[in-house]
Design an enzyme around this catalytic site. Structure first.
Site, PDB file in Angstrom:
ATOM      1  N   ASP A  68       0.806  -1.222   0.000  1.00 28.49           N
ATOM      2  CA  ASP A  68       0.000   0.000   0.000  1.00 28.49           C
ATOM      3  C   ASP A  68       0.844   1.279   0.000  1.00 28.49           C
ATOM      4  O   ASP A  68       0.340   2.354   0.338  1.00 28.49           O
ATOM      5  CB  ASP A  68      -0.939  -0.008   1.217  1.00 28.49           C
ATOM      6  CG  ASP A  68      -2.138  -0.935   1.015  1.00 28.49           C
ATOM      7  OD1 ASP A  68      -2.911  -0.693   0.079  1.00 28.49           O
ATOM      8  OD2 ASP A  68      -2.262  -1.915   1.780  1.00 28.49           O
ATOM      9  N   ASP A  74      -1.444   8.213   4.528  1.00 27.23           N
ATOM     10  CA  ASP A  74      -1.751   7.530   5.789  1.00 27.23           C
ATOM     11  C   ASP A  74      -0.566   7.470   6.747  1.00 27.23           C
ATOM     12  O   ASP A  74      -0.734   7.118   7.913  1.00 27.23           O
ATOM     13  CB  ASP A  74      -2.256   6.107   5.499  1.00 27.23           C
ATOM     14  CG  ASP A  74      -3.604   6.148   4.822  1.00 27.23           C
ATOM     15  OD1 ASP A  74      -4.425   7.002   5.196  1.00 27.23           O
ATOM     16  OD2 ASP A  74      -3.819   5.345   3.895  1.00 27.23           O
ATOM     17  N   ARG A 138      -8.942   1.764  11.829  1.00 27.48           N
ATOM     18  CA  ARG A 138      -7.486   1.935  11.801  1.00 27.48           C
ATOM     19  C   ARG A 138      -6.947   2.821  12.930  1.00 27.48           C
ATOM     20  O   ARG A 138      -5.752   2.826  13.198  1.00 27.48           O
ATOM     21  CB  ARG A 138      -7.067   2.569  10.462  1.00 27.48           C
ATOM     22  CG  ARG A 138      -7.428   1.744   9.240  1.00 27.48           C
ATOM     23  CD  ARG A 138      -6.545   0.521   9.106  1.00 27.48           C
ATOM     24  NE  ARG A 138      -6.979  -0.318   7.998  1.00 27.48           N
ATOM     25  CZ  ARG A 138      -6.599  -0.168   6.742  1.00 27.48           C
ATOM     26  NH1 ARG A 138      -5.761   0.812   6.419  1.00 27.48           N
ATOM     27  NH2 ARG A 138      -7.029  -0.970   5.812  1.00 27.48           N
ATOM     28  N   HIS A 168     -11.871   5.585   6.073  1.00 27.32           N
ATOM     29  CA  HIS A 168     -11.261   6.674   6.850  1.00 27.32           C
ATOM     30  C   HIS A 168     -12.211   7.871   6.938  1.00 27.32           C
ATOM     31  O   HIS A 168     -13.120   8.023   6.097  1.00 27.32           O
ATOM     32  CB  HIS A 168      -9.982   7.160   6.156  1.00 27.32           C
ATOM     33  CG  HIS A 168      -8.830   6.223   6.232  1.00 27.32           C
ATOM     34  ND1 HIS A 168      -8.154   5.785   5.112  1.00 27.32           N
ATOM     35  CD2 HIS A 168      -8.205   5.660   7.293  1.00 27.32           C
ATOM     36  CE1 HIS A 168      -7.163   4.980   5.480  1.00 27.32           C
ATOM     37  NE2 HIS A 168      -7.167   4.887   6.793  1.00 27.32           N
ATOM     38  N   CYS A 255      -5.250  10.437  -0.618  1.00 28.36           N
ATOM     39  CA  CYS A 255      -4.379   9.366  -0.109  1.00 28.36           C
ATOM     40  C   CYS A 255      -3.021   9.308  -0.790  1.00 28.36           C
ATOM     41  O   CYS A 255      -2.070   8.798  -0.212  1.00 28.36           O
ATOM     42  CB  CYS A 255      -5.016   8.000  -0.322  1.00 28.36           C
ATOM     43  SG  CYS A 255      -6.748   7.949  -0.023  1.00 28.36           S
TER      44      CYS A 255
END
Ligand code: CIR
Length: 264
Positions: A68, A74, A138, A168, A255
């Site tokens: 990822d 993130d 998360r 998110h 992101c």
């Protein structure tokens, strides 16, 4: 382009798409094939958009050990005064933070979220001195508390807010300017944003709330024309970006970069 205002010089950190992205984390989506070449072309076009909007783009290397990696948002949150390196909620993603911390150290003093705290940058919505942090799968309370302890001395308030049905907080709501938010009310608690003007996504485009503001331009996924149309009718400068391939990995437009110095 009209008379839109260009932002001051800003840096955008991006990251390679890993050859292992086919093993990415997935929470709310079924796994479907990702065409890495298409994803890379879309990511390069995204980086060109950031350059066009005045960003100096610095792409970090990824690797086979970090599926990822491209979702660099993130791994950290950058403020004017400091950067905070996250401790991602997915254990597979914790390997991503070291290189990001190294890159950020050239720009800001760096602090870290530490175990047992977990926090993903995608859960952090900053609107001037208010920091909303999504309580998602998360991000845990200890992560939010650590962030509050780090930021309170700098005059920020840190508020935890519920997230449901999406990955998110910024899947559900993102900032269009200091007083206006784009929101999918199904996925978070709109009443917590009293005092802000709220623009709703088109109901047929639930994933459209994740947009990236650079200066006074809003980069929006090309895949969500109805929501983009709403923004244009409000007089916002919209720049469409193709984001469909990485959306299969549950990524959106915020992101794929970490923006440093976006005070426009
Ligand atoms: C993950 O599940 O961690 C990645 N596949 C997608 C992360 C997307 N990041 C974001 O929304 N900020």
């Amino acid at each position: 382009m009209g008379n839109q205002r260009l932002p001051p010089a800003i840096t955008a950190l991006t990251r390679d798409i890993s050859p292992a992205i086919t093993r990415c984390e997935l929470t709310h989506l079924e796994r479907t094939p990702i065409d890495i070449e298409v994803a890379r072309r879309q990511h390069e076009a995204y980086e060109r958009t950031l350059s066009d909007l005045g960003c100096t783009v610095h792409r970090l290397a990824g690797g086979d050990d970090m599926p990822d990696s491209v979702f660099v948002e993130d791994t950290a949150v950058v403020f004017d005064e400091l950067a905070i390196v996250m401790r991602p909620g997915a254990p597979s993603r914790r390997i991503e933070t070291a290189a990001v911390a190294g890159a950020l150290a050239h720009h800001r003093a760096v602090r870290h979220i530490e175990a047992p705290g977990t926090l993903d940058g995608g859960d952090v919505l900053v609107v001037s001195r208010r920091v909303f942090v999504g309580s998602s799968s998360r991000t845990n309370g200890e992560g939010v508390d650590q962030m509050r302890r780090i930021l309170t001395p700098f005059g920020y308030t840190v508020e935890a807010i519920a997230v449901r049905g999406c990955l998110h907080l910024k899947s559900a709501v993102s900032a269009l300017d200091g007083g206006t938010l784009l929101i999918n009310r199904e996925w978070t608690d709109a009443s917590r944003f009293a005092g802000f003007e709220l623009i709703d996504v088109d109901p047929s485009e639930p994933f459209a709330a994740n947009v990236l503001r650079i200066g006074d331009v809003v980069a929006c996924p090309r895949e969500f024309p109805r929501t983009s149309g709403r923004l244009k009718r409000r007089g916002l400068h919209v720049r469409p970006v193709a984001a469909g391939e990485l959306a299969k990995a549950e990524g959106g437009v915020t992101c794929c970069s970490l923006i440093i110095g976006n005070d426009g």
